[in-house]
Design an enzyme around this catalytic site. Structure first.
Site, mmCIF file in Angstrom:
data_model
loop_
_atom_site.group_PDB
_atom_site.id
_atom_site.type_symbol
_atom_site.label_atom_id
_atom_site.label_comp_id
_atom_site.label_asym_id
_atom_site.label_seq_id
_atom_site.Cartn_x
_atom_site.Cartn_y
_atom_site.Cartn_z
ATOM 1 N N ARG A 138 0.851 -1.189 0.000
ATOM 2 C CA ARG A 138 0.000 0.000 0.000
ATOM 3 C C ARG A 138 0.888 1.241 0.000
ATOM 4 O O ARG A 138 1.763 1.384 0.858
ATOM 5 C CB ARG A 138 -0.915 -0.028 1.245
ATOM 6 C CG ARG A 138 -1.773 1.187 1.366
ATOM 7 C CD ARG A 138 -2.866 1.076 2.416
ATOM 8 N NE ARG A 138 -3.563 2.357 2.426
ATOM 9 C CZ ARG A 138 -3.517 3.246 3.406
ATOM 10 N NH1 ARG A 138 -2.871 2.983 4.537
ATOM 11 N NH2 ARG A 138 -4.132 4.394 3.294
ATOM 12 N N GLU A 142 -7.247 9.077 5.569
ATOM 13 C CA GLU A 142 -7.513 9.807 6.809
ATOM 14 C C GLU A 142 -7.905 11.265 6.597
ATOM 15 O O GLU A 142 -7.288 12.180 7.176
ATOM 16 C CB GLU A 142 -6.294 9.740 7.729
ATOM 17 C CG GLU A 142 -5.931 8.334 8.125
ATOM 18 C CD GLU A 142 -4.856 8.283 9.212
ATOM 19 O OE1 GLU A 142 -4.246 9.311 9.514
ATOM 20 O OE2 GLU A 142 -4.651 7.191 9.763
HETATM 21 C C1 FCB Z 1 -1.365 7.395 10.488
HETATM 22 C C2 FCB Z 1 -0.939 8.035 9.175
HETATM 23 C C3 FCB Z 1 0.401 7.517 8.690
HETATM 24 C C4 FCB Z 1 1.400 7.401 9.811
HETATM 25 C C5 FCB Z 1 0.801 6.674 10.999
HETATM 26 C C6 FCB Z 1 1.739 6.526 12.167
HETATM 27 O O1 FCB Z 1 -2.406 8.101 11.080
HETATM 28 O O2 FCB Z 1 -1.883 7.729 8.175
HETATM 29 O O3 FCB Z 1 0.835 8.357 7.676
HETATM 30 O O4 FCB Z 1 1.901 8.619 10.130
HETATM 31 O O5 FCB Z 1 -0.353 7.356 11.438
#
Ligand code: FCB
Length: 520
Positions: free
Chosen positions: A116, A207
């Site tokens: 991914r 996110e």
């Molecule tokens: C997530 C993010 C990723 C990374 C992890 C630790 O929330 O999507 O990029 O920073 O945290």
């Protein structure tokens, strides 16, 4: 490999054997796993289950102005003094842009069948919609995708993971303007056209909830906007702007999904979804008010984005509190919005307690604001943590949260396919630390929780660890390490930790043997 990983290899061998062979060892001391231990033994993952690792353009690639790429919002943000804990940036990061063949070999050695990663929008469209497609960027990703497939892995591609061309910020304030929908759709079309014959898993966003909360409410991520009452921003509005940015992201997602479904999916036969950061919110008490607060916390964090995409409307809890401040969808949006997902990506790391601040008075500044749904969320209850604290402020370890989260998504979204698109353990940078037994224990317990959810009926189809390598951890810079491989940030040398051997062994035990049998 494993002998070279660990100078004390005999000790390592004993540890790995204990961790991976018997579920009733002290390694499984966590009460959650112990309770379920017997049921885990005969669990079997489906043969086509995806096991992988995750990475993202800004955190891994480096090569920040190479081959025609222009500045992204994160390039600009990290150049502002004081924004990043250790004053660093992702100009080189772990140089994955040049070293991806070597990194793909490491993944192949782990036995994963998927990778991914995200594309850098500023590499593909350096001048945005008004400029040409940068063929050097396209060629780079084509080479990488071919190299992934050559090693027997499925590319699982995110169109944008927080980073966008800075040009969009300058032209019309990016996510605050409805114009961005057209830019995103244009960008998505280019990606589907150039890569879609080989990419079968697309996610539009990674996110977006974190992106808007940190970018527009708290102001700690670009574009650093918030109200003065929240933090020291020079511009912005924490109550309204996150809602506007989220609305434009949801509409952009729907536009890209609609485009994929109408123009590409039939020929390319891929799936498209969105990836959300999830927090399991546990009511802080048995009271009805706190249970409702936990539900509100999900509404103001997760279902804020998913409900509109799946059901065509914002969650009722948000509507009740925000009323007219919540933007409306147009008839056109709604046409394409029903079931605007083939899967949900769940990034699951941590859990928190939720406390009601709607019917109960809360301390000032403790999340009791309208924009946060009048919920105070915290990892502590009467001084004791939910699960185990880590050295990372936002992160406590609570494997049960994985099971709860997967069941919550399964029930709310009618058994939609789920992928655990990120899960991993971060530690403060404390030197070399190859013997990362806490990460091994974390992965083992969270994977047990994932199996429990699958046993109860959750349609989970993949699991990706964050991350293969230590990398640039956003505003924490290089001070937090999440890698199964240690990276020396001066020489960029990669060295496997104990967790890499453990994950390899886990995959082999759970699907590797069956894959080998099938090949025979
Ligand atoms: C997530 C993010 C990723 C990374 C992890 C630790 O929330 O999507 O990029 O920073 O945290």
């Amino acid at each position: 490999m494993y002998i070279s990983v660990c100078p004390l290899w005999i000790l390592c061998f004993i540890i790995i054997t204990l961790v991976s062979s018997s579920s009733s060892t002290i390694w499984y001391e966590d009460h959650v796993s112990l309770r379920e231990i017997n049921t885990q033994e005969n669990f079997s993952f489906p043969k086509d289950f995806l096991f992988g690792t995750a990475s993202f353009a800004y955190q891994y690639e480096g090569a920040y102005l190479t081959d025609g790429k222009t500045l992204s919002n994160w390039d600009v943000f990290t150049s502002i003094p004081g924004k990043i804990a250790d004053g660093t940036h992702g100009k080189v990061a772990v140089d994955h842009y040049h070293r991806y063949p070597e990194d793909l070999d490491l993944m192949h050695d782990l036995g994963v069948n998927s990778y991914r990663f995200s594309l850098s929008w500023a590499r593909i469209l350096p001048k945005g919609r008004l400029g040409d497609v940068n063929m050097e960027g396209i060629d780079h990703y084509n080479r990488m995708i071919n190299a992934i497939l050559k090693r027997g892995m499925e590319p699982f591609v995110t169109l944008t993971h927080y980073d966008i061309p800075q040009e969009l910020e300058l032209r019309y304030k990016s996510w605050l303007s409805p114009q961005i929908r057209e830019d995103f759709e244009h960008y998505a079309a280019i990606c589907f056209r150039h890569f879609g014959n080989r990419v079968k898993f697309w996610s539009t966003f990674n996110e977006p909830n974190v992106q808007v909360i940190l970018g527009y409410r708290k102001g700690t991520y670009p574009p650093s906007r918030c109200s003065k009452t929240f933090a020291n921003c020079t511009r912005g509005g924490s109550d309204i702007e996150p809602l506007v940015a989220a609305h434009n992201i949801i509409r952009s997602h729907l536009a890209a999904v609609n485009l994929y479904r109408t123009k590409f999916q039939e020929d390319q036969r891929g799936k498209i979804g969105i990836v959300m950061n999830t927090i399991w919110f546990e009511p802080v008490s048995d009271s009805l008010a706190d249970s409702l607060a936990a539900e509100r916390a999900q509404a103001f964090y997760l279902t804020w984005f998913l409900d509109p995409v799946v059901f065509g409307r914002y969650p009722r809890e948000m509507k009740d509190i925000l009323g007219e401040d919540l933007p409306e969808f147009t008839k056109d949006d709604l046409k394409s919005s029903k079931n605007g997902l083939d899967f949900i990506g769940i990034n699951q790391y941590t859990s928190r307690y939720a406390k009601d601040c709607l019917h109960t008075a809360c301390e000032p500044g403790q999340g009791g604001s309208r924009a946060e749904g009048f919920v105070y969320s915290n990892a502590l209850k009467t001084g004791l943590p939910l699960g185990e604290r880590t050295g990372v402020n936002w992160f406590n370890v609570y494997p049960q949260g994985m099971e709860e989260m997967l069941m919550y998504a399964t029930e709310r979204y009618r058994n939609i396919p789920l992928y655990v698109t990120e899960n991993g353990f971060g530690e403060n940078d404390t030197g070399v630390l190859l013997n990362d037994y806490r990460r091994v224990k974390f992965m083992s317990n969270y994977l047990d929780a994932l199996k429990r959810a699958m046993r109860k009926g959750a349609d989970v189809r993949g699991y990706f660890t964050w991350s293969l390598l230590d990398n640039f951890e956003w505003i924490s810079g290089y001070t937090i390490r999440f890698g199964m491989y240690h990276v020396d940030f001066d020489t960029l040398e990669r060295t496997p930790r104990l967790s890499a051997s453990w994950y390899k062994n886990f995959i082999f035990k759970n699907v590797g043997q069956r894959r080998d049998d099938d090949d025979a």
